[in-house]
Structures are given as structure tokens and as C-alpha cells.
Design a protein around this motif. Structure first.
Motif, PDB file in Angstrom:
ATOM      1  N   LYS A  77      -0.766  -5.170 -12.562  1.00 24.49           N
ATOM      2  CA  LYS A  77      -2.156  -4.857 -12.924  1.00 24.49           C
ATOM      3  C   LYS A  77      -2.613  -3.561 -12.263  1.00 24.49           C
ATOM      4  O   LYS A  77      -3.598  -2.951 -12.701  1.00 24.49           O
ATOM      5  CB  LYS A  77      -3.082  -6.000 -12.524  1.00 24.49           C
ATOM      6  CG  LYS A  77      -2.897  -7.275 -13.335  1.00 24.49           C
ATOM      7  CD  LYS A  77      -3.821  -8.376 -12.832  1.00 24.49           C
ATOM      8  CE  LYS A  77      -3.607  -9.678 -13.619  1.00 24.49           C
ATOM      9  NZ  LYS A  77      -4.471 -10.773 -13.088  1.00 24.49           N
ATOM     10  N   VAL A  78      -1.919  -3.154 -11.193  1.00 25.40           N
ATOM     11  CA  VAL A  78      -2.257  -1.893 -10.511  1.00 25.40           C
ATOM     12  C   VAL A  78      -1.057  -0.943 -10.572  1.00 25.40           C
ATOM     13  O   VAL A  78      -0.782  -0.200  -9.627  1.00 25.40           O
ATOM     14  CB  VAL A  78      -2.697  -2.145  -9.052  1.00 25.40           C
ATOM     15  CG1 VAL A  78      -4.082  -2.743  -9.005  1.00 25.40           C
ATOM     16  CG2 VAL A  78      -1.708  -3.052  -8.315  1.00 25.40           C
ATOM     17  N   LEU A  79      -0.347  -0.957 -11.696  1.00 22.85           N
ATOM     18  CA  LEU A  79       0.792  -0.069 -11.887  1.00 22.85           C
ATOM     19  C   LEU A  79       0.353   1.381 -11.739  1.00 22.85           C
ATOM     20  O   LEU A  79      -0.739   1.758 -12.177  1.00 22.85           O
ATOM     21  CB  LEU A  79       1.396  -0.291 -13.271  1.00 22.85           C
ATOM     22  CG  LEU A  79       2.655   0.520 -13.608  1.00 22.85           C
ATOM     23  CD1 LEU A  79       3.821   0.106 -12.718  1.00 22.85           C
ATOM     24  CD2 LEU A  79       3.015   0.335 -15.087  1.00 22.85           C
ATOM     25  N   ARG A  80       1.208   2.201 -11.143  1.00 22.30           N
ATOM     26  CA  ARG A  80       0.868   3.602 -10.878  1.00 22.30           C
ATOM     27  C   ARG A  80       0.368   4.311 -12.133  1.00 22.30           C
ATOM     28  O   ARG A  80       0.874   4.109 -13.233  1.00 22.30           O
ATOM     29  CB  ARG A  80       2.085   4.343 -10.328  1.00 22.30           C
ATOM     30  CG  ARG A  80       3.275   4.333 -11.258  1.00 22.30           C
ATOM     31  CD  ARG A  80       4.363   5.252 -10.748  1.00 22.30           C
ATOM     32  NE  ARG A  80       5.584   5.138 -11.541  1.00 22.30           N
ATOM     33  CZ  ARG A  80       5.750   5.666 -12.744  1.00 22.30           C
ATOM     34  NH1 ARG A  80       4.771   6.338 -13.312  1.00 22.30           N
ATOM     35  NH2 ARG A  80       6.901   5.517 -13.396  1.00 22.30           N
ATOM     36  N   ASN A  81      -0.629   5.160 -11.934  1.00 15.91           N
ATOM     37  CA  ASN A  81      -1.163   5.944 -13.049  1.00 15.91           C
ATOM     38  C   ASN A  81      -0.438   7.285 -13.143  1.00 15.91           C
ATOM     39  O   ASN A  81       0.567   7.508 -12.458  1.00 15.91           O
ATOM     40  CB  ASN A  81      -2.684   6.127 -12.893  1.00 15.91           C
ATOM     41  CG  ASN A  81      -3.051   6.850 -11.595  1.00 15.91           C
ATOM     42  OD1 ASN A  81      -2.220   7.511 -10.965  1.00 15.91           O
ATOM     43  ND2 ASN A  81      -4.298   6.720 -11.192  1.00 15.91           N
ATOM     44  N   GLU A  82      -0.957   8.193 -13.965  1.00 16.25           N
ATOM     45  CA  GLU A  82      -0.280   9.476 -14.180  1.00 16.25           C
ATOM     46  C   GLU A  82      -0.300  10.356 -12.932  1.00 16.25           C
ATOM     47  O   GLU A  82       0.446  11.327 -12.831  1.00 16.25           O
ATOM     48  CB  GLU A  82      -0.915  10.218 -15.367  1.00 16.25           C
ATOM     49  CG  GLU A  82      -2.320  10.753 -15.127  1.00 16.25           C
ATOM     50  CD  GLU A  82      -3.395   9.670 -15.234  1.00 16.25           C
ATOM     51  OE1 GLU A  82      -4.580   9.991 -14.990  1.00 16.25           O
ATOM     52  OE2 GLU A  82      -3.044   8.518 -15.563  1.00 16.25           O
TER      53      GLU A  82
END
Length: 331
Positions: A77-82
Motif C-alpha cells: 500500500k506504500v509501494l515506492r513512487n516515481e
């Protein structure tokens, strides 16, 4: 085949002997001389009497373990963003594509400097709002990490003052707004697992040099970090870096090597897993994006002209991030 593996096996029994810098030493020039020698010898050293409460450090590690112990669906749910804030799963990072057969056997969570709320830096790629786990799932997690982050950054600024003296500069040289006043600083929580097998290209963390200015590392005491003081010598000689209770491990990055005209070296390092869970929390510090990195005048002489052209910090880091991203895309 046994002869080929022998240097590697012998290296695994060696422990590095590193300099210890006391941040409460009132004689800054003495500390600077010790730090300079450490930077010339290995680019790694310990710092003690840093002022970070042991209770805060312990709480940061405890909260880190709680996050990595969550079900995968919760972590995703808090997977790394760009901008690489948030959670990175196992094998997500590949630091040594020549020798690794798969990504690092580690998972991580990145927290960084969010930068100014207004002004020209707002849209820069190196500042970004952080991603936080659900406070209902991990109460107090964000507060602990934010406090620990600020304390670790404070220690890095203290080290930078001694580093300036070691480079024959004024102690406050790196204190300016365009340098460490509003730095790019990423803190990553790491959880390593599995058993490494260098002969088959399997590592907890592949061999690499950090590409920032300096890194401040806290570990849980589980052995695993290794350094190679001379990366150009074959076969490479790897030494374990022991943890010292109450001390932090500090190492230099490529950016400082460039800044010092090659005087101080960015040192190759890696992590080997032994099947025991291992946790660490490094803070990677770089100057602000607008800082221009050019050979320091104190590192030049008639016989030692600048080896590198001047480059903006944002350009330098973008080149490294792009290369790392290219490696990631290959996996």
C-alpha cells in the motif's frame, strides 16, 4: 575451482580496523587530522558521542522491524513512487549488475527531505512528500522516524564541519544554504534476509560505492557489511566492518571524491547475508540540487590540477539515478 574461490574465502575472515572520531572532542583540529587519515586509508570510520539517544535509535529499529513484519499486501500500500519514496520489495535494487544474478536480497523503505513548501525547489526531482504507513496499523511510526531523521541529519552536519577542516577549509564551509542548509538526504530502512553466495552471484547487497557526499549508518549489530579498500587490486580483498555499540559507521561517496579532486576515495562495499535477519538504517546526504561541485582549491596544486569539470549537484545525481534505473529495468 578451489583456487579461484580461495581469495574470496580468506577475505571473509578479515575484520577491518577503522578510525574512531569522537564528536565531543573539543580539539576539532585533532579530530580533523584523524578523519583525514581515515579518508585517505579507507573512506570508512566510526563516530562516537554523537548525541543521538540510544532509546531513540532502539525505537527506530523496533518500528522498522514492525513495518517489515507486516503482511505483504499492507506493505504494498506504500509501494515506492516515481521519486523512490516508500517501500521497495525484495530484489528491487540491482547494484552490481556485472556480478549479480538477481537483485539484492533486501527490502527497504525510503524517507527523504520534503524540501521547501514554496519556492523554486518545490518541483525539483530530489524533494518530495513522504509516504507513510497507516497510523492505525503502526501508531507512532511516523513520529519516531521523523525525529530520528532529524537527529541523524544533525550528526551529519557535525561530521561535515570536521570534514571541512580535514580539507583545510573553514569549519563552516559546508553550512551554506546551497550546500547542507537544505540538503538532499534520504534515510532508508533496510531488512536483509537469506544466505549470500558470491560464487553464484547472490548478495544481500551488491558491491557499490555510494554516490553522495557522506553516509551515516546504524546497524543492529548483525555482521554482514564488508569493504574493499582498494577496488582496483585483483583479486579484491574484502573485510568485514564490525559494529561497535553506541557508534555509527560513516563512509564517503563519489560526490565527495570528486569535490576533493580524488584526494578522498569513495570506497566499494557490500553486504553478505548469513541466514540471520539483519536490519540497518543509513542516511545518505548530498548538497542541495543547485550546489555546483567543483574541485576545492585546497585540493589543487601545480602538480594536481582539477581532474573533474565543475558540475551541478542535480546533474551529477540525475546521471547516477538514471544509470541505477537502467539497471533496474534490466531485471
Amino acid at each position: 575451482m578451489e583456487m579461484e574461490n580461495k581469495p574470496e574465502e580468506e577475505a571473509l575472515t578479515i575484520k577491518a580496523s577503522l578510525t574512531c572520531i569522537d564528536l565531543e572532542n573539543s580539539d576539532l583540529h585533532q579530530s580533523a587530522a584523524l578523519l583525514k587519515q581515515a579518508c585517505l586509508d579507507s573512506g570508512f570510520f566510526y563516530v562516537i558521542n554523537h548525541g543521538i539517544r540510544e532509546e531513540l535509535k532502539d525505537e527506530a529499529f523496533e518500528q522498522s522491524k514492525k513495518f517489515f513484519g507486516l503482511p505483504m499486501e499492507e506493505k504494498m500500500k506504500v509501494l515506492r513512487n516515481e521519486k523512490y519514496r516508500g517501500y521497495s520489495p525484495l530484489y528491487d535494487q540491482l547494484l552490481d549488475p556485472i556480478n549479480q544474478v538477481r537483485g539484492d536480497c533486501k527490502e527497504g523503505f525510503t524517507i527523504g527531505n520534503e524540501g521547501p513548501k514554496y519556492g523554486p525547489h518545490l518541483d525539483k526531482p530530489f524533494y518530495s512528500p513522504n509516504i507513510w504507513p497507516n497510523p492505525d496499523v503502526l501508531p507512532g511510526w511516523r513520529e519516531t522516524m521523523e525525529e530520528y531523521y532529524q537527529e541523524a541529519l544533525r550528526v551529519c552536519r557535525s561530521i561535515a564541519r570536521i570534514m571541512a577542516l580535514a580539507l583545510d577549509l573553514d569549519a563552516g564551509y559546508f553550512d551554506t544554504p546551497e550546500m547542507l542548509g537544505n540538503p538532499i538526504a534520504d534515510m532508508i530502512l533496510f531488512h536483509y534476509e537469506g544466505i549470500s553466495d558470491p560464487s553464484h552471484g547472490i548478495y544481500a547487497c551488491g558491491a557499490h560505492c555510494d554516490f553522495g557526499m557522506l553516509s551515516l549508518l546504524a546497524t543492529d549489530g548483525v555482521m554482514g557489511l564488508q569493504i574493499c579498500k582498494n577496488k582496483d587490486v585483483k583479486p579484491q580483498k574484502w573485510e568485514y566492518v564490525p559494529s561497535i555499540k553506541g557508534a555509527y559507521i560513516v563512509n564517503l561517496g563519489d560526490l565527495l571524491e570528486r569535490w576533493s579532486n580524488g584526494l578522498f576515495k569513495s570506497t566499494l562495499h557490500r553486504v553478505l547475508g548469513n541466514g540471520q535477519a539483519r536490519y540497518s538504517i543509513p542516511l545518505f546526504v548530498k548538497p542541495s540540487p543547485e550546489c555546483v561541485i567543483e574541485c576545492l582549491p585546497t585540493c589543487q596544486s601545480e602538480n594536481n590540477l582539477p581532474k573533474y569539470p565543475a558540475i551541478k549537484c542535480s546533474t551529477f545525481l540525475s546521471q547516477h539515478y538514471k544509470a541505477a534505473h537502467a539497471h533496474h529495468k534490466k531485471t
